[in-house]
Design a protein around this motif. Structure first.
Motif, PDB file in Angstrom:
ATOM      1  N   PHE A 197       0.824  -1.047  -0.015  1.00  0.00           N
ATOM      2  CA  PHE A 197      -0.241   0.010   0.041  1.00  0.00           C
ATOM      3  C   PHE A 197       0.854   1.108   0.001  1.00  0.00           C
ATOM      4  N   GLY A 198       2.025   1.163   0.758  1.00  0.00           N
ATOM      5  CA  GLY A 198       3.016   2.529   0.685  1.00  0.00           C
ATOM      6  C   GLY A 198       3.674   2.579  -0.514  1.00  0.00           C
ATOM      7  N   THR A 214       1.099   4.656  -2.647  1.00  0.00           N
ATOM      8  CA  THR A 214       0.756   6.074  -2.031  1.00  0.00           C
ATOM      9  C   THR A 214       2.168   6.784  -2.534  1.00  0.00           C
ATOM     10  N   ASN A 215       3.192   6.275  -2.369  1.00  0.00           N
ATOM     11  CA  ASN A 215       4.413   6.949  -3.063  1.00  0.00           C
ATOM     12  C   ASN A 215       4.366   7.248  -4.397  1.00  0.00           C
ATOM     13  N   VAL A 250       1.978   8.086  -6.190  1.00  0.00           N
ATOM     14  CA  VAL A 250       0.935   9.261  -6.241  1.00  0.00           C
ATOM     15  C   VAL A 250       1.805  10.364  -5.977  1.00  0.00           C
ATOM     16  N   ASN A 251       2.430  10.344  -4.643  1.00  0.00           N
ATOM     17  CA  ASN A 251       3.394  11.532  -4.200  1.00  0.00           C
ATOM     18  C   ASN A 251       4.330  11.752  -5.185  1.00  0.00           C
ATOM     19  N   SER A 301       9.865  10.654  -1.289  1.00  0.00           N
ATOM     20  CA  SER A 301       8.874   9.746  -1.790  1.00  0.00           C
ATOM     21  C   SER A 301       9.700   8.902  -2.667  1.00  0.00           C
ATOM     22  N   PHE A 341       0.252  10.968   6.443  1.00  0.00           N
ATOM     23  CA  PHE A 341       1.192  11.055   5.324  1.00  0.00           C
ATOM     24  C   PHE A 341       2.192   9.985   5.706  1.00  0.00           C
ATOM     25  N   ASN A 373       2.321   5.237   7.143  1.00  0.00           N
ATOM     26  CA  ASN A 373       2.678   4.155   6.405  1.00  0.00           C
ATOM     27  C   ASN A 373       3.996   3.729   6.408  1.00  0.00           C
TER      28      ASN A 373
END
Length: 271
Positions: free
Chosen positions: A27-28, A31-32, A34-35, A56, A245, A248
């Motif tokens: 999952f991390g 999200t990274n 996306v970052n 990131s 933020f 994670n």
């Protein structure tokens, strides 16, 4: 290739903790990604965004390495992968060293960003004079040197099982790895890794929050109460965002440290 006599070979055991750990890290990774896409926006030219971009990227590498570790530590199903030369290179040099370098780099960048933000609130321009890429290079070198002792504490050796002529590989602790010096270095680096994110970083952020609150109080005397309330609400939302933020990567970091600790204890039986 180093061939040595090994009394006991530790076989990885399947654990549901590893499944949970991999899911969190996976999952991390998303999200990274996306970052990174957000911080690649050419309109974000402030140096802080550059720090967040490289932070990131490092976080992405760290979590990817961690989530892929299940491919060699998933129990008897992964024996062929774990006892292969590639599996041991991944374990010793990628998992034990490179992942730690990324973790330290992430912590150092977070501290730099927080310190930079605090100095801006205090109207100090000291860090603004330094090229951000020079700062990132220095932090990367520090992170690479921080845990470099791990490169000398383990070595990969080949062995043959008693009932097979197939060559397999594992790692054993070197004389330096078993020495009291390495034990002391490990404890020092371990506590530094604990204190930096859990003590130093919160102190800087608390000082920033106090300074920013004082700044809002001054501004509230010059603007309407409604606008001042909006500013305070924005600041609270920002703090909540920062906590969510980072939850994670720090959760994965905890699981990684527990996994490394258990794996290192088991590996001592290899010698």
């Amino acid at each position: 290739q180093n061939r040595t006599a090994i009394a006991t070979v530790v076989v990885p055991v399947f654990s549901w903790d590893m499944i949970a750990y991999t899911c969190i890290c996976g999952f991390g990774v998303l999200t990274n990604l996306v970052n990174i896409l957000v911080f690649l926006n050419p309109k974000l030219k402030d140096p802080s965004y550059k720090c967040m971009l490289f932070n990131s990227i490092s976080d992405l590498v760290y979590l990817t390495i961690s989530s892929c570790m299940i491919l060699v530590l998933c129990g008897s199903l992964c024996d062929a992968a774990y006892f292969s030369l590639i599996g041991q290179i991944y374990t010793v040099y990628i998992f034990y060293y490179l992942a730690t370098v990324c973790a330290i780099f992430i912590i150092l960048v977070e501290i730099y960003i927080s310190l930079h933000r605090y100095l801006i609130i205090m109207n100090k321009t000291l860090l603004n004079r330094i090229n951000i890429y020079h700062v990132l290079i220095i932090l990367a070198v520090i992170a690479a040197l921080f845990n470099s002792s791990n490169l000398f504490s383990r070595r990969i050796v080949s062995f043959n099982l008693a009932d097979s002529n197939q060559t397999m590989f594992t790692f054993v602790m070197t004389d330096y790895g078993k020495s009291s010096t390495q034990l002391l270095v490990t404890q020092i680096t371990k506590w530094i890794r604990i204190l930096l994110p859990s003590l130093v970083l919160p102190i800087i952020n608390i000082l920033s929050a106090i300074s920013f609150h004082k700044y809002l109080n001054k501004k509230s005397k010059m603007v309407s109460p409604f606008l001042a309330s909006n500013q305070q609400g924005f600041f609270l939302d920002f703090l909540k965002y920062k906590i969510l933020f980072k939850i994670n990567s720090h959760t994965c970091s905890y699981f990684l440290e527990k996994l490394k600790e258990n794996h290192s204890n088991d590996s001592k039986e290899n010698t």
